[in-house]
Design a protein around this motif. Sequence first.
Motif, PDB file in Angstrom:
ATOM      1  N   GLU A 204      -8.679   8.722   6.722  1.00  0.00           N
ATOM      2  CA  GLU A 204      -9.642   8.292   5.692  1.00  0.00           C
ATOM      3  C   GLU A 204     -11.008   8.949   5.930  1.00  0.00           C
ATOM      4  O   GLU A 204     -11.638   9.478   5.014  1.00  0.00           O
ATOM      5  CB  GLU A 204      -9.759   6.762   5.761  1.00  0.00           C
ATOM      6  CG  GLU A 204     -10.622   6.152   4.680  1.00  0.00           C
ATOM      7  CD  GLU A 204     -11.502   5.042   5.236  1.00  0.00           C
ATOM      8  OE1 GLU A 204     -12.731   5.170   5.125  1.00  0.00           O
ATOM      9  OE2 GLU A 204     -10.948   4.067   5.804  1.00  0.00           O
ATOM     10  N   ARG A 205     -11.473   8.957   7.189  1.00  0.00           N
ATOM     11  CA  ARG A 205     -12.789   9.538   7.522  1.00  0.00           C
ATOM     12  C   ARG A 205     -12.803  11.049   7.264  1.00  0.00           C
ATOM     13  O   ARG A 205     -13.762  11.591   6.747  1.00  0.00           O
ATOM     14  CB  ARG A 205     -13.159   9.283   8.995  1.00  0.00           C
ATOM     15  CG  ARG A 205     -13.448   7.852   9.370  1.00  0.00           C
ATOM     16  CD  ARG A 205     -14.723   7.328   8.731  1.00  0.00           C
ATOM     17  NE  ARG A 205     -14.497   6.791   7.422  1.00  0.00           N
ATOM     18  CZ  ARG A 205     -15.460   6.551   6.519  1.00  0.00           C
ATOM     19  NH1 ARG A 205     -16.711   6.823   6.790  1.00  0.00           N
ATOM     20  NH2 ARG A 205     -15.171   6.050   5.342  1.00  0.00           N
ATOM     21  N   PHE A 206     -11.718  11.731   7.658  1.00  0.00           N
ATOM     22  CA  PHE A 206     -11.711  13.190   7.500  1.00  0.00           C
ATOM     23  C   PHE A 206     -11.509  13.580   6.029  1.00  0.00           C
ATOM     24  O   PHE A 206     -12.113  14.552   5.568  1.00  0.00           O
ATOM     25  CB  PHE A 206     -10.696  13.847   8.446  1.00  0.00           C
ATOM     26  CG  PHE A 206     -11.273  14.004   9.834  1.00  0.00           C
ATOM     27  CD1 PHE A 206     -11.250  12.959  10.746  1.00  0.00           C
ATOM     28  CD2 PHE A 206     -11.930  15.176  10.201  1.00  0.00           C
ATOM     29  CE1 PHE A 206     -11.827  13.081  12.001  1.00  0.00           C
ATOM     30  CE2 PHE A 206     -12.515  15.322  11.461  1.00  0.00           C
ATOM     31  CZ  PHE A 206     -12.460  14.263  12.357  1.00  0.00           C
ATOM     32  N   ASP A 207     -10.716  12.804   5.280  1.00  0.00           N
ATOM     33  CA  ASP A 207     -10.599  13.079   3.832  1.00  0.00           C
ATOM     34  C   ASP A 207     -11.972  12.907   3.180  1.00  0.00           C
ATOM     35  O   ASP A 207     -12.370  13.701   2.320  1.00  0.00           O
ATOM     36  CB  ASP A 207      -9.587  12.124   3.175  1.00  0.00           C
ATOM     37  CG  ASP A 207      -8.154  12.554   3.471  1.00  0.00           C
ATOM     38  OD1 ASP A 207      -7.972  13.696   3.968  1.00  0.00           O
ATOM     39  OD2 ASP A 207      -7.226  11.756   3.235  1.00  0.00           O
ATOM     40  N   PHE A 208     -12.675  11.872   3.610  1.00  0.00           N
ATOM     41  CA  PHE A 208     -14.017  11.630   3.077  1.00  0.00           C
ATOM     42  C   PHE A 208     -14.924  12.837   3.352  1.00  0.00           C
ATOM     43  O   PHE A 208     -15.623  13.328   2.465  1.00  0.00           O
ATOM     44  CB  PHE A 208     -14.576  10.351   3.719  1.00  0.00           C
ATOM     45  CG  PHE A 208     -16.027  10.115   3.461  1.00  0.00           C
ATOM     46  CD1 PHE A 208     -16.474   9.794   2.191  1.00  0.00           C
ATOM     47  CD2 PHE A 208     -16.960  10.220   4.489  1.00  0.00           C
ATOM     48  CE1 PHE A 208     -17.827   9.575   1.946  1.00  0.00           C
ATOM     49  CE2 PHE A 208     -18.307  10.008   4.251  1.00  0.00           C
ATOM     50  CZ  PHE A 208     -18.737   9.685   2.984  1.00  0.00           C
ATOM     51  N   MET A 209     -14.872  13.348   4.593  1.00  0.00           N
ATOM     52  CA  MET A 209     -15.730  14.503   4.934  1.00  0.00           C
ATOM     53  C   MET A 209     -15.287  15.748   4.161  1.00  0.00           C
ATOM     54  O   MET A 209     -16.120  16.523   3.701  1.00  0.00           O
ATOM     55  CB  MET A 209     -15.715  14.756   6.442  1.00  0.00           C
ATOM     56  CG  MET A 209     -16.528  13.720   7.209  1.00  0.00           C
ATOM     57  SD  MET A 209     -16.796  14.184   8.911  1.00  0.00           S
ATOM     58  CE  MET A 209     -15.403  13.439   9.707  1.00  0.00           C
ATOM     59  N   ARG A 210     -13.967  15.899   3.997  1.00  0.00           N
ATOM     60  CA  ARG A 210     -13.478  17.069   3.245  1.00  0.00           C
ATOM     61  C   ARG A 210     -13.930  17.006   1.784  1.00  0.00           C
ATOM     62  O   ARG A 210     -14.097  18.034   1.141  1.00  0.00           O
ATOM     63  CB  ARG A 210     -11.945  17.155   3.341  1.00  0.00           C
ATOM     64  CG  ARG A 210     -11.474  17.810   4.638  1.00  0.00           C
ATOM     65  CD  ARG A 210      -9.971  18.050   4.638  1.00  0.00           C
ATOM     66  NE  ARG A 210      -9.256  16.825   4.951  1.00  0.00           N
ATOM     67  CZ  ARG A 210      -8.786  16.509   6.168  1.00  0.00           C
ATOM     68  NH1 ARG A 210      -8.917  17.353   7.172  1.00  0.00           N
ATOM     69  NH2 ARG A 210      -8.165  15.369   6.367  1.00  0.00           N
ATOM     70  N   SER A 211     -14.184  15.780   1.290  1.00  0.00           N
ATOM     71  CA  SER A 211     -14.564  15.643  -0.128  1.00  0.00           C
ATOM     72  C   SER A 211     -15.940  16.260  -0.410  1.00  0.00           C
ATOM     73  O   SER A 211     -16.320  16.430  -1.561  1.00  0.00           O
ATOM     74  CB  SER A 211     -14.551  14.171  -0.541  1.00  0.00           C
ATOM     75  OG  SER A 211     -15.685  13.517  -0.014  1.00  0.00           O
TER      76      SER A 211
END
Length: 465
Positions: free
Chosen positions: A122-129
């Motif tokens: 969830e955290r890394f998807d958020f950063m990738r966004s």
Amino acid sequence: MKAKREAINVLYFGKFEYFCISNNIILIAMKVMKFGGTSVGTAVRIKSVGELVCDGERNFVVLSAMSGTTNKLIEISGYLYKQNNTGSLEILNQLENSYLRVISELLNSEEYKQKATAYIKERFDFMRSYGNKVFTLADEKVILAQGELISTHLFYYHLCELGVKCRLLSALDFVKTDRYGDPDYPYITEALTRIMAENNDVSLWITQGFICLNCYNEIDNLLRGGSDYTASIIGSVLKVDEIQIWTDIDGMHNNDPRYVDGTRPVPQLHFDEAAELAYFGAKILHPTCVLPAKLNNIPVRLLNTMDPAARGTLISNYMEVGKIQAVSAKDQVTAIKVKSSRKLNSHGFLRKVFEIFELYQTPIDIITTSEVGVSVTIENRKHLEEIVDDLKKLGTVTIDDDLVIICVVGDMASDNIGFQPKVVNALKSVPLRMISYGGSNYNVSFVIRAEDKQRSLELLSQELF
Ligand code: ADP
Ligand code: ASP
Ligand code: MG
């Protein structure tokens, strides 16, 4: 002050819990325990921290990001600024994989492995966004906050898996700065007191160091190394018995161990001595962290996660009389000399000089004066050009770059004869650009060229310790 937690009744909850076993009342101490990046840098280290915090006392645990993470997040932000999505994705994916490896070593049960993996995703998807969008300074602050959010979640899952009763509190719910960037104490006190009252059925609380909300309610931080500051803000608001800063070395050493061999830990330091050392380069302690503890007279103990039995350094109100304690060095210092075009002692000259630094919000570290001029040192060069332009209206200006401040700290009261000659004698072969003594009873400082730093630190160690 320790007590077994079973079969005892809690009589009162406040600064202390009072436990009643038959007629004996036992006080349970409360402390803040802050662990830096290396202390939570691997799964093995996180497990050791878990053991240290479960000591039967009431502990408020503050964690930094795992070592290296904040630097990586800064690198990722650099790519995002440039809208280089390939660059940011490459580091994000590497970092995510390193966290997945930590999870596989840290956690055993499928339940917690899944929880932790889902959180990381969830955290890394958020950063990738953030890829391919216009990236702002406010976005960078959000990215930088992820390191502490992740380390505290992984630690919390580890303790939960072991069955330890604890609470994970979000620092963003109570650490806030005001419009000057200082802690907003009324807000923090109200919020933290309320949160502690809502979570008073456990004796172990975990939160993130470094991260906070600013006065616009945006995610912000307390600057690099700022988890020490979080610990001391929380400690002073909760009026704990002790603030412990756990790191990778056994306390404040008498010289910088990165430059000098054979340095030794200093057992006791006064708050003011520790503040001078931290301000002038002793990286073990963030300079802002001493004041809240000093104002509330809460001892700060520096301890080693790799060697928990080592005595470390106790920072308190106690001053060891007549002792030179330690030497530190602050890099990347700029000296500015202004030679007055009129008589220096014409009143108002120094005021005008200082007003220029105030206008550009640039703190001065060291000042020396003579009949014809004044020399000051600064660390922050952001407004150097404007400052120099304005100073030129007052006199001739000379700039010296790439200097170092060497700071010798201890009981330097003027009746303590013998120190000054010893210190100056140690540096007799080093060209000194400025000397400052008498500003406080705790230090004497020298400004030298960067190339003389290592030699100066070694000479001082040989002469003083
Ligand atoms: P953490 O990540 O735990 O906050 P830091 O890297 O900020 O740790 O601080 C610990 C480091 O400070 C030590 O590894 C040491 O190299 C450095 N250091 C610099 N000066 C001193 C000193 N006088 N005494 C002890 N450590 C020092
Ligand atoms: N993670 C932050 C940093 O690396 C804060 C800290 O470690 O204290 O600067
Ligand atoms: Mg640190």
